[in-house]
Structure formats: structure tokens, C-alpha cells
Design an enzyme around this catalytic site. Sequence first.
Site, short mmCIF file in Angstrom:
data_model
loop_
_atom_site.label_atom_id
_atom_site.label_comp_id
_atom_site.label_asym_id
_atom_site.label_seq_id
_atom_site.Cartn_x
_atom_site.Cartn_y
_atom_site.Cartn_z
N ASN A 85 -34.07 58.17 -37.84
CA ASN A 85 -34.46 57.14 -36.88
C ASN A 85 -33.42 56.86 -35.80
O ASN A 85 -33.78 56.37 -34.72
CB ASN A 85 -34.79 55.84 -37.62
CG ASN A 85 -36.00 55.99 -38.49
OD1 ASN A 85 -37.03 56.46 -38.05
ND2 ASN A 85 -35.88 55.61 -39.75
N SER A 110 -25.68 48.80 -29.19
CA SER A 110 -25.55 47.53 -29.90
C SER A 110 -24.10 47.08 -29.92
O SER A 110 -23.18 47.90 -29.92
CB SER A 110 -26.04 47.70 -31.35
OG SER A 110 -25.69 46.59 -32.14
N TYR A 135 -24.92 51.64 -39.17
CA TYR A 135 -25.79 51.40 -38.01
C TYR A 135 -24.96 51.40 -36.73
O TYR A 135 -25.30 52.06 -35.75
CB TYR A 135 -26.53 50.06 -38.18
CG TYR A 135 -27.12 49.54 -36.89
CD1 TYR A 135 -28.17 50.20 -36.27
CD2 TYR A 135 -26.61 48.40 -36.29
CE1 TYR A 135 -28.70 49.73 -35.08
CE2 TYR A 135 -27.15 47.92 -35.11
CZ TYR A 135 -28.19 48.59 -34.50
OH TYR A 135 -28.71 48.13 -33.33
N LYS A 139 -24.97 53.89 -33.32
CA LYS A 139 -25.06 53.42 -31.93
C LYS A 139 -23.89 53.98 -31.11
O LYS A 139 -24.06 54.37 -29.95
CB LYS A 139 -25.11 51.90 -31.87
CG LYS A 139 -26.45 51.33 -32.32
CD LYS A 139 -27.58 51.89 -31.49
CE LYS A 139 -28.88 51.16 -31.68
NZ LYS A 139 -29.90 51.58 -30.74
#
Length: 168
Positions: A85, A110, A135, A139
Site C-alpha cells: 500500500n 506525512s 509508516y 513516507k
Amino acid sequence: MVKQKILITGAAGRIGQRLLEHWRDRYDFVLTDKRTPEKTYTFPFTEANLSDIKTIRPLFAGVHTVIHLANNANPKATWESLLPNNMIANYNVFQLALEQNCQRVIFASSVNAVAAYPADIQVKTGMPVAPPNLYGATKAWGEALGRFYADQKGLSVICLRLGWVTTK
């Protein structure tokens, strides 16, 4: 006057829906997401997984700008979710934008790319990334990928490090 054609990935999300609400009369949108948006304003929508490059390739045809909002945005996401993803999907978006002669990719990064700095440190341009989680690392990788496509391939890329986004 011909409206610019813009592809929004993650069109069902908060930011995608706000962009559509405010810019629906200004641009000719093509929409994609893993789930159907609440509103499409009659723009074409394709439910798709961005990690499937063959399925999403036609969405990029004739597109001027890609606003890439789609990623798993959970700071606690597992690698098994982030790989398709955030990593594969980001590569596919930049690569297809290049192949289809899109003029620009706007990548939604982010604050998590630099959120591991102590609260009393003012993060400034030129400071290295400091992700506090996987995460954030994805990014930061997306930003680096954008830099690669800009510097080495000539694609116009804008990376926006977003913090908290509200709907009002």
C-alpha cells in the site's frame, strides 16, 4: 477553455473529498481508491489497488497531474500492509506518471517522516528524515522516490508533509 485532467488516488479519503468539493468546477478529475467515495460529482471512478500496476495503468492516460493521496496512513501499520500500500503503490504511481507523460505528481507525505525529533527541536529544511515508525519510513521513502523521479527522470514532483488534517 479545456480543463486540466487530474488523477486523485485516495479519492474517498478526507483530503480527496475536500479537493473534489472545492475544485470540481475547475478541473476534469479521474478518481481511484480501494473504496467508493461518498461523492464523485459524476467524475469517473475506478475501484483499484495501486499495487496492481496493470489495473491502474489506464487511469494515467491523458492525465496532467496526479495528486497521490492513497497510502496506508496508520502509524501502527504492519510491514505486510505497508509494503503493497505504501511502497509498491508509490513506485507504481511515479512510474506510471512518467510513462504516461504526466506533467506533475503531488505526493502526500506525512509529518511522520520527521516526527522522531524531540518536541523542542524545530525541524528545518535540509535536516535528515527521522521517522518514529515504519509508516513514517515509507513516507520518507516516498519523498526520496519523488526526488529520484524529479532529478533523474525530469518529472515535476511536489512532496507535501501533512500533519493533522481536519474536515472543517
